[in-house]
Design a protein around this motif. Structure first.
Motif, PDB file in Angstrom:
ATOM      1  N   TYR A 442       0.854  -1.196   0.000  1.00  0.00           N
ATOM      2  CA  TYR A 442       0.000   0.000   0.000  1.00  0.00           C
ATOM      3  C   TYR A 442       0.888   1.243   0.000  1.00  0.00           C
ATOM      4  O   TYR A 442       1.808   1.332   0.813  1.00  0.00           O
ATOM      5  CB  TYR A 442      -0.873   0.059   1.251  1.00  0.00           C
ATOM      6  CG  TYR A 442      -1.861  -1.082   1.411  1.00  0.00           C
ATOM      7  CD1 TYR A 442      -2.263  -1.852   0.328  1.00  0.00           C
ATOM      8  CD2 TYR A 442      -2.413  -1.356   2.661  1.00  0.00           C
ATOM      9  CE1 TYR A 442      -3.177  -2.883   0.494  1.00  0.00           C
ATOM     10  CE2 TYR A 442      -3.324  -2.382   2.828  1.00  0.00           C
ATOM     11  CZ  TYR A 442      -3.697  -3.148   1.745  1.00  0.00           C
ATOM     12  OH  TYR A 442      -4.596  -4.160   1.912  1.00  0.00           O
ATOM     13  N   GLU A 443       0.556   2.165  -0.857  1.00  0.00           N
ATOM     14  CA  GLU A 443       1.344   3.404  -0.894  1.00  0.00           C
ATOM     15  C   GLU A 443       0.733   4.422   0.058  1.00  0.00           C
ATOM     16  O   GLU A 443      -0.489   4.566   0.140  1.00  0.00           O
ATOM     17  CB  GLU A 443       1.352   3.949  -2.336  1.00  0.00           C
ATOM     18  CG  GLU A 443       2.318   5.076  -2.574  1.00  0.00           C
ATOM     19  CD  GLU A 443       3.778   4.694  -2.314  1.00  0.00           C
ATOM     20  OE1 GLU A 443       4.195   4.751  -1.146  1.00  0.00           O
ATOM     21  OE2 GLU A 443       4.482   4.359  -3.285  1.00  0.00           O
ATOM     22  N   SER A 444       1.563   5.153   0.789  1.00  0.00           N
ATOM     23  CA  SER A 444       1.056   6.153   1.728  1.00  0.00           C
ATOM     24  C   SER A 444       0.618   7.401   0.962  1.00  0.00           C
ATOM     25  O   SER A 444       1.125   7.673  -0.133  1.00  0.00           O
ATOM     26  CB  SER A 444       2.155   6.539   2.702  1.00  0.00           C
ATOM     27  OG  SER A 444       3.161   7.244   1.996  1.00  0.00           O
ATOM     28  N   PRO A 445      -0.321   8.174   1.512  1.00  0.00           N
ATOM     29  CA  PRO A 445      -0.743   9.420   0.847  1.00  0.00           C
ATOM     30  C   PRO A 445       0.446  10.347   0.609  1.00  0.00           C
ATOM     31  O   PRO A 445       0.506  11.022  -0.414  1.00  0.00           O
ATOM     32  CB  PRO A 445      -1.720  10.050   1.827  1.00  0.00           C
ATOM     33  CG  PRO A 445      -2.204   8.927   2.666  1.00  0.00           C
ATOM     34  CD  PRO A 445      -1.087   7.931   2.739  1.00  0.00           C
ATOM     35  N   GLU A 446       1.402  10.340   1.510  1.00  0.00           N
ATOM     36  CA  GLU A 446       2.575  11.210   1.342  1.00  0.00           C
ATOM     37  C   GLU A 446       3.343  10.852   0.069  1.00  0.00           C
ATOM     38  O   GLU A 446       3.979  11.681  -0.549  1.00  0.00           O
ATOM     39  CB  GLU A 446       3.538  11.098   2.544  1.00  0.00           C
ATOM     40  CG  GLU A 446       3.005  11.720   3.826  1.00  0.00           C
ATOM     41  CD  GLU A 446       1.902  10.868   4.457  1.00  0.00           C
ATOM     42  OE1 GLU A 446       1.909   9.626   4.273  1.00  0.00           O
ATOM     43  OE2 GLU A 446       0.996  11.447   5.097  1.00  0.00           O
ATOM     44  N   ASN A 447       3.263   9.561  -0.310  1.00  0.00           N
ATOM     45  CA  ASN A 447       3.993   9.120  -1.509  1.00  0.00           C
ATOM     46  C   ASN A 447       3.096   8.894  -2.716  1.00  0.00           C
ATOM     47  O   ASN A 447       3.461   8.201  -3.662  1.00  0.00           O
ATOM     48  CB  ASN A 447       4.756   7.828  -1.207  1.00  0.00           C
ATOM     49  CG  ASN A 447       5.942   8.087  -0.307  1.00  0.00           C
ATOM     50  OD1 ASN A 447       6.581   9.133  -0.426  1.00  0.00           O
ATOM     51  ND2 ASN A 447       6.196   7.184   0.618  1.00  0.00           N
ATOM     52  N   GLY A 448       1.870   9.441  -2.667  1.00  0.00           N
ATOM     53  CA  GLY A 448       1.019   9.361  -3.853  1.00  0.00           C
ATOM     54  C   GLY A 448      -0.121   8.368  -3.762  1.00  0.00           C
ATOM     55  O   GLY A 448      -0.816   8.144  -4.747  1.00  0.00           O
ATOM     56  N   GLY A 449      -0.336   7.725  -2.595  1.00  0.00           N
ATOM     57  CA  GLY A 449      -1.486   6.828  -2.441  1.00  0.00           C
ATOM     58  C   GLY A 449      -2.757   7.665  -2.318  1.00  0.00           C
ATOM     59  O   GLY A 449      -2.763   8.674  -1.611  1.00  0.00           O
TER      60      GLY A 449
END
Ligand code: HDE
Length: 709
Positions: A442-449
């Motif tokens: 899962y990609e974090s919102p900080e990294n574009g999720g």
């Protein structure tokens, strides 16, 4: 409203196992970002051996396998069976609305860094280019209908961003007929051909549409637009696009801002006149798709300025209309538009079905930094588009069709289904699993999720709408008042045309009564034309609505009048009606027209070269004057019979549609003295006045003539 309190309820991305991305693939995404690359799917048969779909080379493709030369066909002919089977299945259901459309590839270039408001990568880097695909459509007609009915035009954009596909599925009109998705099937049933007779095709001029309108008064504003010149665009390259709904920009800090999108053509917004558009429809039902294709093919790429209107969340309730209401515009005087990019269409499709027909839009396709609002029409659309593609494209894997594939990578645990093209490796198709180190991670919102905007919602379940959505007439009135006299005249004529086709007198009366609430004089004139009684606004006001406030009636929208939009001569068509016996210098005239960027089309009796060697473009019999934007008539000393037979019709049509007309030579048998002196008409001995003619071309319509709207 904005709320970030519930953070602790969220999935903890930091704890999720991270697998570093494959660097090669990231580079690939960067390359793809320059263009939507369909190369690997293209098939070129040139110089190749004929095969079946299974790759078997065949010795012939003209005869089925028979028992004897005159005998019965044999079942073992797998080639025949494959070919007929494929043919039998070549059609897919057409779109229930927007069935007729034309597609083109292009690019979006960001011209203003919007990172203060959104983290969407396509809007946050000045100069960044994102490939896109557009499909422009009519709404009501079937796939085989004409390009030029009076209708709203769909204008859908698919941006292939490096963060996934982002779709804006808009129209060329900034408002919509209804406020709640649950009414969409009713609206569409009413405007489509009536179910008992399947008549009329691609027209709103019939009883059920106008019955719906007069009983659903939220349609008032959009109906005014549909009766205006906006619904009969001159070219698809000369119309606006609007996303209609209110969306939300979200920046890297999680702050939301309401946003509306629109894109405006650099060629200006221009329309046809009604009599002209009816004739275009018969003479060349494909005129608009051809116009777009030709412009792109010739390198005259159409460009739109892409703009946003921004509204801070704190100002949500500062206006005399609900900013979520899709039947209302945000007036630019109050909420100015800001240009943030340019859209250029620069590549035609290679295959209509594979690209234009199979493209699947969905306003629910968003990227980080873009979210929805609570517009109840938008909310219903988010469901509808996935559902419709499932039927139309025959299964859940339509995102794998080349035109729909994102340029960013796709990794998830979805599997199987009709027409699965991916070969997912390994045993794991679930989360969580220890086998593959929990891939995909899962990609974090900080990294574009993608993370949904955390709007706080608190309300009772209720089937109703807010009072702030119940004023249906104020903006319809403002729109009408913002238009020029000529444009207002066109609206009255359009209502009169449409209502004259309505068979039931009570519906005609209901409509004029309703529209007396928009403008009494307008409705009175229409009533006279269609044999209705003097309109009664009170009788025509549905009490589920509320009367417009004084403040709401003060809203102005001059930006929507076409009165002052300048015409560029670029790509306009100048017909040169002439005679094959003529010694005229066509070469220089054609050259001067081309120098102004307009197109010159020579019209003569036969398709042969003129005496000075310029190729004739059309025969008198195969082109109608409505298909030219201006006309030059070169009158010969001794006109031939064919010339004289058709010249009157060409001059008359051009004159009555208010277009530039230039007669070189003796005009006495062609126009009356008064007509020769009319605005935009030139009569000269030779072709020296070309500059004046080009100036007229940039004015395009001369409304003071006694013409035909
Ligand atoms: Fe659509 N609309 N729509 N619509 N719409 C479709 O999706 C729908 C609305 C628009 O070129 C369908 O793929 C609902 C507004 C365009 O492929 C379908 C509602 C606006 C296109 C559908 C609306 C649009 C569609 C039919 C009310 C302008 C053509 C085939 C809640 C902002 C896209 C398809 C293309 C197509 C549903 C209202 C624009 C059935 C339920 C408002 C440009 O899903």
């Amino acid at each position: 409203m904005a709320n970030k309190e519930d953070k602790n309820q969220k999935y903890d991305f930091k704890k999720a196992p991270l697998t570093p991305p494959d660097i090669d693939k990231v580079e690939q995404v960067k390359d793809n970002a320059k263009q939507k690359d369909l190369e690997t799917n293209k098939v070129d048969n040139k110089g190749k051996a004929f095969t079946t779909n299974k790759g078997l080379k065949m010795a012939e493709d003209e005869f089925s396998l028979k028992a004897g030369r005159r005998g019965p066909t044999l079942l073992e002919d797998f080639h025949l069976r494959e070919k007929i089977m494929h043919f039998d299945h070549e059609r897919i259901p057409e779109r229930i609305v927007h069935a007729r459309g034309v597609g083109a590839h292009g690019v979006f270039k960001c011209t203003k860094d919007m990172s203060e408001y959104t983290k969407a990568s396509l809007f946050t880097q000045e100069g960044k280019e994102t490939p896109l695909f557009t499909r422009i459509s009519t709404v009501a007609g079937f796939r085989g209908s004409t390009d030029t009915p009076r209708d709203v035009r769909g204008f859908a954009l698919k941006f292939y961003t490096d963060e996934g596909n982002y779709d804006i599925v808009g129209n060329n009109i900034p408002v919509f007929f209804i406020q709640d998705a649950i009414k969409f099937p009713d609206f569409v049933h009413a405007v489509k051909p009536e179910p008992d007779t399947e008549v009329p095709q691609a027209q709103s001029a019939h009883d059920t549409f106008w019955d719906f309108v007069s009983k659903n008064q939220e349609s008032a504003h959009t109906v005014m637009w549909a009766m205006s010149d906006r619904a009969i665009p001159l070219s698809l390259r000369m119309m606006d696009g609007f996303a209609v709904h209110t969306f939300r920009f979200v920046n890297a800090e999680g702050k939301g801002t309401f946003v509306r999108f629109q894109w405006n053509p650099q060629l200006g917004v221009h329309s046809r006149v009604w009599d002209e558009t009816l004739k275009v429809s018969g003479n060349d039902p494909d005129s608009q798709r051809k116009d777009l294709y030709d412009a792109i093919d010739e390198g005259n790429y159409p460009v739109w300025d892409f703009c946003v209107q921004l509204l801070p969340e704190e100002k949500e309730f500062d206006y005399p209309f609900d900013i979520l209401d899709p039947t209302k515009v945000w007036p630019e005087e109050d909420i100015p538009k800001v240009k943030i990019g340019e859209i250029t269409l620069n590549r035609n499709v290679d295959n209509y079905f594979a690209e234009t027909e199979q493209v699947a839009f969905n306003p629910g396709n968003v990227v980080p930094g873009i979210d929805f609002s609570n517009d109840p029409l938008l909310q219903g659309r988010l469901f509808s588009y996935t559902d419709t593609q499932l039927l139309r494209l025959g299964g859940p894997n339509f995102a794998q069709i080349p035109i729909n594939r994102p340029i960013s990578e796709v990794h998830n645990n979805q599997r199987d289904g009709w027409h699965q093209h991916m070969i997912n490796k390994g045993p794991v198709s679930y989360h969580k699993s220890a086998i593959d180190d929990q891939s995909p991670y899962y990609e974090s919102p900080e990294n574009g999720g993608y993370e949904h905007y955390q709007e706080k919602i608190d309300g009772r379940a209720i089937k109703d709408r807010d009072d702030s959505f119940r004023d249906h007439f104020s903006q319809a009135t403002s729109f009408y008042k913002s238009l020029s006299k000529v444009e207002q005249e066109h609206i009255k004529n359009a209502f009169s045309f449409e209502l004259s086709k309505v068979k039931r007198p009570e519906i005609r009366q209901n409509v004029v009564d309703m529209f007396a609430n928009v403008d009494k004089d307008m409705a009175t004139e229409i009533a006279k034309n269609v044999g209705a009684d003097t309109p009664n606004a009170e009788r025509g006001f549905d009490p589920v609505g509320i009367k417009a406030s004084k403040e709401a009636l003060e809203v102005k929208m001059p930006e929507f009048s076409q009165e002052n939009t300048i015409f560029k001569p670029d790509t306009l068509k100048v017909g040169i009606y002439s005679d094959s016996d003529d010694d005229f210098d066509f070469k220089s005239l054609v050259k001067s027209i081309k120098n102004s960027k307009a197109k010159a089309e020579i019209i003569q009796a036969d398709l042969q070269d003129t005496k000075d060697g310029v190729m004739v473009t059309h025969r008198y019999e195969t082109i109608h004057p409505v298909l030219e934007d201006a006309l030059i008539i070169v009158v010969p000393e001794k006109p031939s019979h064919e010339f004289s037979k058709n010249v009157g019709e060409f001059a008359k049509e051009t004159f009555k549609h208010y277009k530039p007309l230039w007669i070189i030579g003796d005009a006495s048998d062609i126009l009356s003295d008064d007509q020769q002196k009319a605005d935009g008409v030139m009569v000269t001995k030779d072709s020296k006045d070309i500059d004046k003619f080009i100036e007229n071309l940039t004015k395009q319509r001369f409304w003071d003539r006694d013409g035909s709207n």
